[in-house]
Design an enzyme around this catalytic site. Sequence first.
Site, PDB file in Angstrom:
ATOM      1  NE  ARG A   1      -7.330  -9.864   4.789  1.00  9.90           N
ATOM      2  CZ  ARG A   1      -8.217  -8.952   4.385  1.00  9.90           C
ATOM      3  NH1 ARG A   1      -7.968  -7.669   4.538  1.00  9.90           N
ATOM      4  NH2 ARG A   1      -9.366  -9.295   3.837  1.00  9.90           N
TER       5      ARG A   1
ATOM      6  CE1 TYR B   1      -2.429  -6.684   3.802  1.00  7.28           C
ATOM      7  CE2 TYR B   1      -3.166  -6.320   1.552  1.00  7.28           C
ATOM      8  CZ  TYR B   1      -3.378  -6.212   2.907  1.00  7.28           C
ATOM      9  OH  TYR B   1      -4.529  -5.648   3.383  1.00  7.28           O
TER      10      TYR B   1
ATOM     11  CG  HIS C   1      -9.898  -1.768   1.292  1.00 11.82           C
ATOM     12  ND1 HIS C   1     -10.187  -2.227   2.556  1.00 11.82           N
ATOM     13  CD2 HIS C   1      -8.616  -2.142   1.060  1.00 11.82           C
ATOM     14  CE1 HIS C   1      -9.135  -2.846   3.061  1.00 11.82           C
ATOM     15  NE2 HIS C   1      -8.160  -2.801   2.179  1.00 11.82           N
TER      16      HIS C   1
ATOM     17  CG  HIS D   1      -8.410  -7.137   0.149  1.00  9.12           C
ATOM     18  ND1 HIS D   1      -7.281  -7.766   0.631  1.00  9.12           N
ATOM     19  CD2 HIS D   1      -8.428  -5.923   0.760  1.00  9.12           C
ATOM     20  CE1 HIS D   1      -6.669  -6.978   1.499  1.00  9.12           C
ATOM     21  NE2 HIS D   1      -7.336  -5.835   1.589  1.00  9.12           N
TER      22      HIS D   1
ATOM     23  CE1 TYR E   1      -4.376  -1.323   0.766  1.00 12.47           C
ATOM     24  CE2 TYR E   1      -3.059  -2.974   1.907  1.00 12.47           C
ATOM     25  CZ  TYR E   1      -4.263  -2.565   1.360  1.00 12.47           C
ATOM     26  OH  TYR E   1      -5.342  -3.404   1.403  1.00 12.47           O
TER      27      TYR E   1
END
Lengths: 187, 234
Positions: free
Chosen positions: B151, B141, B156, B154, B102
């Site tokens: 995770r 990640y 958000h 995905h 991120y």
Amino acid sequence: MRIATASQTVGPFFNFGLTANPSLGKMAGDGAQGERIRLSLRVVDGDGIPAPGDAMLELWQADANGKYNHPEDTRPVTADAAFCGFGRLETDGNGTCVFETVKPGGVPQPDGTLTAPHINVSIFARGLLKHLVTRVYFSGDPANDTDAVLQLVPEERRSTLLAQQENGLWHLEIRLQGADETVFFEL
Amino acid sequence: MTTYRTPAPGTHPEYLSPEYKTTHRRAPLQPLIRIPQTLSEITGPLYGHNPIGETDNDLTRQCAGEPQGERIIVAGQVLDEDGRPVPRTLVELWQCNAAGRYLHSKDNHPAPLDANFIGAGRAITDDHGNYRFTTIKPGAYPWRNHHNAWRPAHIHFSLFGPAFVTRLITQMFFPNDPLLPFDPILGAVPDARARERLVSSFDFDLTEPEWALGYHFDIVLRGKNATPFEESGT
């Protein structure tokens, strides 16, 4: 009927997607009507540890005349164009958001009475699989004694919804868990 | 006055989810207090009038060059539980890059940042509730929830819908991801059909030849309570 889309946590890394614009904390423009206030909200967990930058608060409120800028508010009152009823900030390193807004007016209810001035709050955070909803009321406002929603809250827990004024700043702790846990609502 | 239906049991996670550690000290333990839906709850911020920039819904064109990774199209319809489209509502999304990193100062995962990828987008649904984004497929990640925790990939999503009570933040997953059964965040949703709703479907009709794979993801917001008028069968 379709099954609704489930809520999932906002996670810790939402800043660049949702809260990169700090001007969303400035809801009252220069010409906004009513009493300008600064509202400080601090989010802490069950150990009293503040949520450092990994929580987001959204406010939704009426303007100083108690008018929501939304088609469902059909009263023939013009919403204050210098006021935005929506605010959004991430918590700082100390778990705190400070909004610049106005004290909302009471909102007329179907029975003709007015609500106490209140601000609707949505809390999103890492560790919250769905957001929490609460309200901020203003300590000392006489309308608190008759507000229908506040009367639904057990008296010993009402103080968790009452912001206190100190040095020109209204402040309220939002305690997610533990002793004096904030009252959260199911809508 | 419009009011909104109570969510069906099992649709949403509980606040306290033993497998997701951060919930342990952040989930409220007192019962929520149910309040009636008043003007405060059935109004809400409407963003439809705010201008959306030309590249806001194309995350591959927000920087000087093209991002690394597999280009994808993510599109679908925003509806309510009765299948009514939700027009002119803001859809915000954010994600990590193709390497699973991120653009956030606290993301310390040792995977590269991509100078050509921010990972945030916005769109307004059209008159039929449709939205569309072009982006790159996010990577999986690791996180520190438990040993060897990863995770699944995905994206958000954040939506407002017509009212304060229709606010939703969720995550979209990808079909056939081997990590899905091991994810305590997706797994916190009790109802299997509700979990399936969070998994997008591969869509050949959305796929553009020699350009991008398409994934379809419909988002269903809380429906309205029937009015007496509607109950009379009109």
